[in-house]
Design a protein around this motif. Structure first.
Motif, PDB file in Angstrom:
ATOM      1  N   GLY A  14      -0.958   5.092 -12.526  1.00  0.00           N
ATOM      2  CA  GLY A  14       0.304   5.392 -11.865  1.00  0.00           C
ATOM      3  C   GLY A  14       0.901   4.174 -11.184  1.00  0.00           C
ATOM      4  O   GLY A  14       0.335   3.076 -11.215  1.00  0.00           O
ATOM      5  N   GLU A  15       2.039   4.383 -10.562  1.00  0.00           N
ATOM      6  CA  GLU A  15       2.683   3.325  -9.790  1.00  0.00           C
ATOM      7  C   GLU A  15       1.934   3.139  -8.472  1.00  0.00           C
ATOM      8  O   GLU A  15       1.367   4.092  -7.932  1.00  0.00           O
ATOM      9  CB  GLU A  15       4.143   3.682  -9.516  1.00  0.00           C
ATOM     10  N   PRO A  16       1.911   1.904  -7.943  1.00  0.00           N
ATOM     11  CA  PRO A  16       1.189   1.660  -6.694  1.00  0.00           C
ATOM     12  C   PRO A  16       1.633   2.604  -5.568  1.00  0.00           C
ATOM     13  O   PRO A  16       2.817   2.944  -5.449  1.00  0.00           O
ATOM     14  CB  PRO A  16       1.548   0.206  -6.364  1.00  0.00           C
ATOM     15  N   VAL A  17       0.659   3.039  -4.771  1.00  0.00           N
ATOM     16  CA  VAL A  17       0.927   3.903  -3.630  1.00  0.00           C
ATOM     17  C   VAL A  17       0.090   3.428  -2.454  1.00  0.00           C
ATOM     18  O   VAL A  17      -1.114   3.188  -2.594  1.00  0.00           O
ATOM     19  CB  VAL A  17       0.634   5.383  -3.979  1.00  0.00           C
ATOM     20  N   TYR A  18       0.727   3.220  -1.313  1.00  0.00           N
ATOM     21  CA  TYR A  18       0.052   2.729  -0.104  1.00  0.00           C
ATOM     22  C   TYR A  18      -0.684   1.418  -0.342  1.00  0.00           C
ATOM     23  O   TYR A  18      -1.708   1.141   0.279  1.00  0.00           O
ATOM     24  CB  TYR A  18      -0.932   3.766   0.450  1.00  0.00           C
TER      25      TYR A  18
ATOM     26  N   LYS B  20      -3.123   7.660   3.365  1.00  0.00           N
ATOM     27  CA  LYS B  20      -2.041   6.768   3.789  1.00  0.00           C
ATOM     28  C   LYS B  20      -2.491   5.809   4.891  1.00  0.00           C
ATOM     29  O   LYS B  20      -1.882   4.760   5.107  1.00  0.00           O
ATOM     30  CB  LYS B  20      -0.841   7.593   4.271  1.00  0.00           C
ATOM     31  N   ASP B  21      -3.563   6.138   5.576  1.00  0.00           N
ATOM     32  CA  ASP B  21      -4.084   5.309   6.668  1.00  0.00           C
ATOM     33  C   ASP B  21      -5.359   4.578   6.266  1.00  0.00           C
ATOM     34  O   ASP B  21      -6.153   4.184   7.124  1.00  0.00           O
ATOM     35  CB  ASP B  21      -4.354   6.183   7.903  1.00  0.00           C
ATOM     36  N   TRP B  22      -5.561   4.391   4.966  1.00  0.00           N
ATOM     37  CA  TRP B  22      -6.824   3.819   4.500  1.00  0.00           C
ATOM     38  C   TRP B  22      -7.106   2.455   5.116  1.00  0.00           C
ATOM     39  O   TRP B  22      -8.264   2.138   5.427  1.00  0.00           O
ATOM     40  CB  TRP B  22      -6.841   3.733   2.969  1.00  0.00           C
TER      41      TRP B  22
END
Length: 270
Positions: free
Chosen positions: A141-145, A248-250
Motif C-alpha cells: 500500500g501507500e505509506p502510512v504514518y 499512529k503513535d508508533w
C-alpha cells in the motif's frame, strides 16, 4: 514446633539473594513477600543479556519485579504512556489489560541480530507458499504514518487454505485471524522495523474514551499490534504490544521503549 521453626528459618536464609544469567549479569533478587502497592515503589533489578537494569517495581508487568527465573516485561498505559499506579494491575481488569503497552527485551546471542529480525518476516520452508507468511504474498500500500504497509491479501489467503482442504468456516478464513504488516528499511534496504497489526478488514477500534482514559468497546472486535525493532549496539530485539489504535503513535511508543532501557541501564557485565 521449635525444630520446625528452625528448619523454616534455615530454608529462608539459604535462598540466594542474587541470580546470575548465562551472560554474566548478576541481579539482586526479591526475597520474601512483595507488596505491589508500596508507594513510593522500591527499585528492582533485571538483566537483558549482560546488561543490568534497575527501575521502580511498578514499571514491571507484575508490578513486583521479575519472574522467579529472571524473565520480565515492562508496561506503560496508552494513550498517555504513563506508568500504572502501584498495584493498579493487581486482579487485572479487562480495561487495564487492554490499555497496557507491553515492552519485552530479548538479548540475541545464538544467531546474528539481523537474522533474528529477518526470521520474523521470512516464512519457514513448509510455509513458503502461504501468502500470509511473507512480504511477497501481501498487498503493498501507500505509506502510512511513515511506514510501508503490506496488507493481508485475504482472498488469496482463503484460496490458499481452501486448496488444502480447509473448510470455509475455519477460523483461519476469518479476517481477525490475520495481520497487516508495516515496515521501514535501513540505508542498505534491510527491514529494520516490523509492526504487525490485526487486519484492516476488522472494523472499528475496539476501544472508547471516557475522561481521557481508554476502555474496551464491547460491541466492536478488539485489534492490536506487535511492534518489533532492534537495539543493534546491545544485540537486543525489542517487542512491543499495544492496541491497533496506537499505530499512529508508533514512533512515540518506540521512543519510550528506548528510554525504558537506556534510562534504567546500570552497567553491562565487565
Amino acid at each position: 514446633m521449635l525444630a520446625c521453626g528452625e528448619r523454616k528459618a534455615q530454608a529462608q536464609t539459604s535462598v540466594p539473594t542474587t541470580q546470575t544469567n548465562e551472560q554474566g549479569c548478576t541481579r539482586q533478587r526479591s526475597i520474601g513477600p512483595q507488596d505491589p502497592f508500596q508507594n513510593p515503589p522500591p527499585l528492582k533489578q533485571a538483566c537483558v543479556g549482560p546488561y543490568l537494569l534497575e527501575m521502580p517495581q511498578h514499571l514491571f508487568y507484575s508490578q513486583m519485579g521479575t519472574e522467579f527465573d529472571g524473565r520480565f516485561a515492562l508496561v506503560l498505559q496508552y494513550p498517555g504512556l504513563q506508568p500504572f499506579a502501584p498495584g493498579e494491575r493487581m486482579n487485572l481488569k479487562l480495561d487495564v489489560s487492554m490499555r497496557t503497552v507491553r515492552f519485552a527485551y530479548d538479548y540475541i546471542d545464538r544467531i546474528e541480530l539481523r537474522q533474528a529480525m529477518r526470521n520474523a518476516y521470512t516464512p519457514l520452508d513448509f510455509e513458503v507458499d502461504n501468502p500470509s507468511e511473507s512480504l511477497a504474498g501481501r498487498i503493498v500500500g501507500e505509506p502510512v504514518y511513515g511506514l510501508l504497509p503490506y496488507y493481508a491479501d485475504l482472498p488469496r489467503i482463503r484460496e490458499y487454505h481452501a486448496s488444502r482442504g480447509t473448510r470455509a468456516s475455519a477460523p483461519v478464513m476469518e479476517a481477525d485471524w490475520h495481520q497487516d504488516w508495516f515496515i521501514t528499511r535501513d540505508a542498505a534496504g534491510e527491514v529494520d522495523r516490523l509492526i504487525r497489526c490485526t487486519s484492516r478488514e476488522v472494523g472499528g477500534t475496539g476501544v472508547v474514551f471516557r475522561d481521557g482514559l481508554m476502555y474496551r468497546h464491547m460491541q466492536e472486535p478488539y485489534s492490536e499490534c506487535t511492534h518489533q525493532f532492534m537495539l543493534p549496539e546491545h544485540s537486543t530485539l525489542v517487542r512491543i504490544t499495544y492496541v491497533r489504535l496506537g499505530l499512529k503513535d508508533w514512533q512515540q511508543i518506540e521512543d519510550k521503549a528506548r528510554a525504558l532501557f537506556f534510562d534504567h541501564l546500570v552497567s553491562p557485565h565487565q
